[in-house]
Design a protein around this motif. Structure first.
Motif, PDB file in Angstrom:
ATOM      1  N   PRO A 273       0.909  -1.112   0.153  1.00  0.00           N
ATOM      2  CA  PRO A 273      -0.083   0.024   0.036  1.00  0.00           C
ATOM      3  C   PRO A 273       0.643   1.174   0.055  1.00  0.00           C
ATOM      4  O   PRO A 273       0.378   2.374  -0.774  1.00  0.00           O
ATOM      5  CB  PRO A 273      -0.939  -0.260   1.376  1.00  0.00           C
ATOM      6  N   LYS A 274       1.915   1.255   0.869  1.00  0.00           N
ATOM      7  CA  LYS A 274       2.798   2.550   0.765  1.00  0.00           C
ATOM      8  C   LYS A 274       3.436   2.731  -0.535  1.00  0.00           C
ATOM      9  O   LYS A 274       3.449   3.807  -1.025  1.00  0.00           O
ATOM     10  CB  LYS A 274       3.885   2.319   2.043  1.00  0.00           C
ATOM     11  N   TRP A 277       0.787   3.759  -2.928  1.00  0.00           N
ATOM     12  CA  TRP A 277       0.370   5.416  -2.802  1.00  0.00           C
ATOM     13  C   TRP A 277       1.562   6.222  -3.020  1.00  0.00           C
ATOM     14  O   TRP A 277       1.477   7.405  -3.626  1.00  0.00           O
ATOM     15  CB  TRP A 277      -0.307   5.809  -1.610  1.00  0.00           C
ATOM     16  N   CYS A 316      -0.492   9.000   1.438  1.00  0.00           N
ATOM     17  CA  CYS A 316       0.725   8.103   1.227  1.00  0.00           C
ATOM     18  C   CYS A 316       1.492   8.065   2.672  1.00  0.00           C
ATOM     19  O   CYS A 316       1.929   6.878   2.998  1.00  0.00           O
ATOM     20  CB  CYS A 316       1.549   8.660   0.279  1.00  0.00           C
ATOM     21  N   VAL A 320      -2.261   5.182   5.132  1.00  0.00           N
ATOM     22  CA  VAL A 320      -2.300   3.797   4.758  1.00  0.00           C
ATOM     23  C   VAL A 320      -1.819   3.176   6.075  1.00  0.00           C
ATOM     24  O   VAL A 320      -2.189   1.926   6.169  1.00  0.00           O
ATOM     25  CB  VAL A 320      -1.084   3.511   3.845  1.00  0.00           C
ATOM     26  N   LEU A 323      -4.773   1.040   7.408  1.00  0.00           N
ATOM     27  CA  LEU A 323      -5.256  -0.256   7.049  1.00  0.00           C
ATOM     28  C   LEU A 323      -4.655  -1.336   8.002  1.00  0.00           C
ATOM     29  O   LEU A 323      -4.957  -2.456   8.031  1.00  0.00           O
ATOM     30  CB  LEU A 323      -4.603  -0.346   5.637  1.00  0.00           C
ATOM     31  N   SER A 329       4.282   0.247   7.326  1.00  0.00           N
ATOM     32  CA  SER A 329       3.597   0.669   8.347  1.00  0.00           C
ATOM     33  C   SER A 329       4.440   1.061   9.521  1.00  0.00           C
ATOM     34  O   SER A 329       5.313   0.367  10.088  1.00  0.00           O
ATOM     35  CB  SER A 329       2.388  -0.341   8.936  1.00  0.00           C
TER      36      SER A 329
END
Length: 334
Positions: A273-274, A277, A316, A320, A323, A329
């Motif tokens: 995800p990072k 984005w 970004c 995220v 999530l 993360s």
């Protein structure tokens, strides 16, 4: 020296200084004839910048690694970057409006880090094996500096939209900030139109055959004053310069991250995800720069793009984490 106690004092001091600095900048807008406000605002941002640099330095000494491995550290590094880019932007523009836009954001970041995060997230902890690499400093620090520059540039674009709200404005010149205001092309006037224009100032038009009384036609929206036009131009050009600074840093950071990922995980890109984005952020600001450099956009249209980019940067960097998953993360409350 108790480094933990020092950090606690410095993070609260940074928040307090930035809060007062925000009020000073806003006071400068409310009372522009008081010349001391801009000087005090700049001094406040410089003091906050120094406090956060000392905090990160103490963190580095305590933990033995570059202090950017968790949410608390990254937030203060981001706030430090925002104040650093602010000082650069203010030096280039000499405008108090820069601080009025950037100080609230820097203050909000420090308030969130110092007052909202739980104690366990503020505590320095040993690095996990995946982060024990020289790429930590290279990749993450460059990414955070790019976020700082893009945030400041986007804030200046938002300030431009506020300054020109509801007013017609058209800019011209090169995209590197050397432009001036575009005067609307003058249409050739006939002798009759010239006579009418001259007569309008006197209230009547005299001709050889008759005398007519003319009523001035009111415009739909009043034009901006010269001072506001100059401010709008400065904000537009400065926004471009700050985004032009942040975009190459973002590109370098993404490339460095891909090299590090290939070294650590065996693949340069995994659609985490990072990562996804970060790519979206890159595309948004690439579109902004393309529109300005190739298409010649200036004024409101690129400012709208930058405003969207402001939101994308925050998704970004921070969004995220909601999530609760992914390789990048920084952690959250869950």
């Amino acid at each position: 020296m108790d480094l933990v106690l020092l950090q606690n004092k410095l993070d609260n001091l940074s928040f307090a200084v930035l809060f007062v600095t925000m009020l000073i900048y806003w006071g400068g807008l409310a009372f522009p004839k008081i010349p001391v406000f801009p000087t005090l605002g700049t001094a406040g941002m410089a003091i906050a910048n120094l406090c956060m640099a000392c905090l990160l330095g103490a963190r580095w000494i305590e933990g033995g690694y570059f202090p950017i491995s968790n949410l608390y550290e990254s937030l203060f590094f981001l706030a430090w970057g925002v104040t650093t880019i602010h000082l650069l932007a203010e030096w280039l523009s000499r405008s108090r409006l820069v601080g009025a836009a950037t100080a609230p954001v820097a203050m909000g970041i420090t308030a969130f880090a110092a007052l909202s995060l739980p104690d366990q997230m503020q505590t320095s902890a040993p690095l996990v094996p995946a982060l024990k690499s020289n790429w930590l400093m290279m990749h993450v620090s460059v990414m955070m500096l790019s976020y700082s520059a893009l945030i400041v540039g986007s804030l200046l674009a938002i300030a431009f939209l506020i300054v020109t709200l509801g007013q017609p404005v058209e800019l011209k010149g090169s995209s590197i900030g050397t432009g001036s205001f575009r005067k609307r092309d003058a249409q050739p006037q006939s002798s009759e139109a010239t006579d009418r224009s001259a007569g309008l100032e006197e209230g009547t038009v005299a001709s050889a055959q008759a005398t007519a009384v003319l009523t001035p036609v009111s415009t739909a929206a009043p034009a901006l004053s010269f001072n506001r036009l100059s401010l709008a131009e400065s904000l537009d050009n400065l926004s471009y310069r700050m985004i032009g600074l942040g975009f190459p840093l973002l590109t370098i950071g993404i490339i460095a991250g891909a090299v590090w990922a290939n070294e650590a995980w065996g693949a340069p890109w995994s659609w985490d995800p990072k990562e996804t984005w970060a790519l979206i952020t890159w595309l948004v600001f690439a579109a902004y720069l393309h529109a300005r450099i190739t298409r010649g956009w200036q004024g409101r249209r690129p400012a709208y793009l930058a405003t969207g980019g402001f939101l994308v940067v925050w998704v970004c960097y921070l969004g995220v984490n909601l999530l609760g998953k992914g390789l990048h993360s920084y952690g959250w409350f869950f």
